[in-house]
Write a protein that holds these residues in place. Structure first.
Motif, PDB file in Angstrom:
ATOM      1  N   ASP A  46       0.852  -1.193   0.000  1.00 50.57           N
ATOM      2  CA  ASP A  46       0.000   0.000   0.000  1.00 50.57           C
ATOM      3  C   ASP A  46       0.890   1.246   0.000  1.00 50.57           C
ATOM      4  O   ASP A  46       1.707   1.436   0.903  1.00 50.57           O
ATOM      5  N   ALA A  48       0.093   4.313   0.512  1.00 47.31           N
ATOM      6  CA  ALA A  48      -0.235   5.276   1.574  1.00 47.31           C
ATOM      7  C   ALA A  48      -1.016   4.570   2.673  1.00 47.31           C
ATOM      8  O   ALA A  48      -2.238   4.703   2.762  1.00 47.31           O
ATOM      9  N   PRO A  49      -0.323   3.796   3.483  1.00 53.26           N
ATOM     10  CA  PRO A  49      -1.036   3.061   4.539  1.00 53.26           C
ATOM     11  C   PRO A  49      -1.609   4.008   5.584  1.00 53.26           C
ATOM     12  O   PRO A  49      -1.085   5.110   5.820  1.00 53.26           O
ATOM     13  N   SER A  50      -2.677   3.569   6.222  1.00 47.43           N
ATOM     14  CA  SER A  50      -3.285   4.351   7.299  1.00 47.43           C
ATOM     15  C   SER A  50      -2.370   4.326   8.521  1.00 47.43           C
ATOM     16  O   SER A  50      -1.429   3.527   8.584  1.00 47.43           O
ATOM     17  N   PRO A  51      -2.628   5.178   9.494  1.00 47.36           N
ATOM     18  CA  PRO A  51      -1.793   5.146  10.707  1.00 47.36           C
ATOM     19  C   PRO A  51      -1.779   3.766  11.381  1.00 47.36           C
ATOM     20  O   PRO A  51      -0.720   3.316  11.831  1.00 47.36           O
ATOM     21  N   LEU A  52      -2.937   3.101  11.446  1.00 51.66           N
ATOM     22  CA  LEU A  52      -2.966   1.762  12.038  1.00 51.66           C
ATOM     23  C   LEU A  52      -2.218   0.760  11.169  1.00 51.66           C
ATOM     24  O   LEU A  52      -1.549  -0.149  11.677  1.00 51.66           O
ATOM     25  N   GLY A  53      -2.326   0.924   9.838  1.00 55.41           N
ATOM     26  CA  GLY A  53      -1.595   0.044   8.936  1.00 55.41           C
ATOM     27  C   GLY A  53      -0.093   0.217   9.094  1.00 55.41           C
ATOM     28  O   GLY A  53       0.662  -0.764   9.097  1.00 55.41           O
ATOM     29  N   THR A 106      -3.913  -4.561  15.535  1.00 58.88           N
ATOM     30  CA  THR A 106      -3.996  -3.282  14.796  1.00 58.88           C
ATOM     31  C   THR A 106      -4.401  -3.499  13.340  1.00 58.88           C
ATOM     32  O   THR A 106      -5.104  -2.664  12.755  1.00 58.88           O
ATOM     33  N   THR A 107      -3.976  -4.631  12.751  1.00 55.42           N
ATOM     34  CA  THR A 107      -4.372  -4.916  11.363  1.00 55.42           C
ATOM     35  C   THR A 107      -5.875  -5.137  11.267  1.00 55.42           C
ATOM     36  O   THR A 107      -6.550  -4.592  10.383  1.00 55.42           O
ATOM     37  N   ASP A 110      -7.774  -1.918  11.886  1.00 53.90           N
ATOM     38  CA  ASP A 110      -7.759  -1.016  10.736  1.00 53.90           C
ATOM     39  C   ASP A 110      -8.915  -1.314   9.795  1.00 53.90           C
ATOM     40  O   ASP A 110      -9.437  -0.415   9.133  1.00 53.90           O
TER      41      ASP A 110
END
Length: 269
Positions: A46, A48-53, A106-107, A110
């Motif tokens: 990814d 642009a992963p999310s903060p949790l990613g 966390t995964t 998300d």
């Protein structure tokens, strides 16, 4: 009591049970590595992963190398039948498993906070179920309350080997006595002899035999590597110990690491 202290006691009490525990640890480490690798693949692709990613990627980056190292170490522990009790190993074990579980949570979080919370709760439930089941089974075996059913359907309570020997082989002449054992190792195999003795001496309490002294010497090939003293309740129990199948399975190892043995009775204090 710390986990490593508990396992160390298990190693001394019953090497086979401890070996099985170490194999289960290896299975757990391998399973966590596999799960981490599967979950991290879509995250690292990814752009642009999310903060949790991103947090999951960092946690998996910590967990995977540590778990791989623990797998290799675990095989060495199994080979030597000894537990690595180094503080760094204990910290690495806790960090690796904590990072792997946190990365999974966390995964899932998300994707959906409900999924993340469900994984977190069920992980704690699974740990409780495993701990309660293990303690229950081992506690029943240790107290002699486990039952076995024979071919004809009869049920009998199991007993410790020393209790069986005492019930089937006892005589007025079977008085307690003290034995002294001197052991020599082939050149370069001192540590292997000690490792072998760690395993067979751990069987003695099953027969009521107490190791009262165990002294290691490094004075040279002409002197014994180990001097041991045992307090033996009876000759029948000693014979039962010598015939223990777990001990006989190690006969080839004994032939490899023990060059000479002297065994004799000594006056009791």
């Amino acid at each position: 009591m710390r986990d490593d202290e508990y396992v160390e006691q298990a190693l001394q009490r019953d090497p086979k049970v401890a070996d099985e525990w170490l194999r289960q640890n290896n299975l757990m480490y391998g399973g966590l590595v596999g799960i981490c690798v599967v979950l991290v693949q879509p995250l690292i692709t990814d752009a642009a992963p999310s903060p949790l990613g991103l947090a999951s990627i960092v946690l998996f980056a910590v967990a995977i190398p540590l778990l791989a190292a623990l797998i290799v170490l675990n095989w060495q522990e199994l080979y030597r039948h000894r537990l690595a009790t180094s503080r760094s190993v204990t910290v690495a074990r806790s960090l690796a498993m904590g990072a792997a579980i946190a990365g999974m949570v966390t995964t899932f979080w998300d994707v959906s906070w409900i999924a993340g919370a469900a994984l977190l709760v069920t992980a704690f439930v699974a740990m409780f179920v495993h701990s309660a089941g293990y303690v229950g089974v081992e506690g029943m075996l240790r107290r002699g309350r486990w039952t076995t059913r024979g071919a004809e359907g009869a049920t009998a309570a199991s007993t410790e080997p020393w209790q069986q020997a005492a019930q089937t082989q006892s005589s007025p002449q079977d008085a307690a006595f003290t034995l002294c054992c001197l052991l020599w190792a082939p050149p370069g195999l001192n540590d292997d002899l000690v490792a072998y003795e760690d395993r067979v001496l751990a069987l003695m309490p099953d027969y009521g035999i107490e190791v009262t002294e165990r002294i290691r010497s490094d004075r040279g090939a002409e002197h014994p590597v180990e001097v041991q003293l045992y307090r033996v309740p009876s000759q029948a129990l000693l014979d039962a110990y010598l015939a223990d199948p777990r001990r006989l399975e190690l006969a080839a190892e004994r032939d490899r690491v023990v060059a000479r043995t002297e065994l004799f009775r000594v006056p009791s204090a």
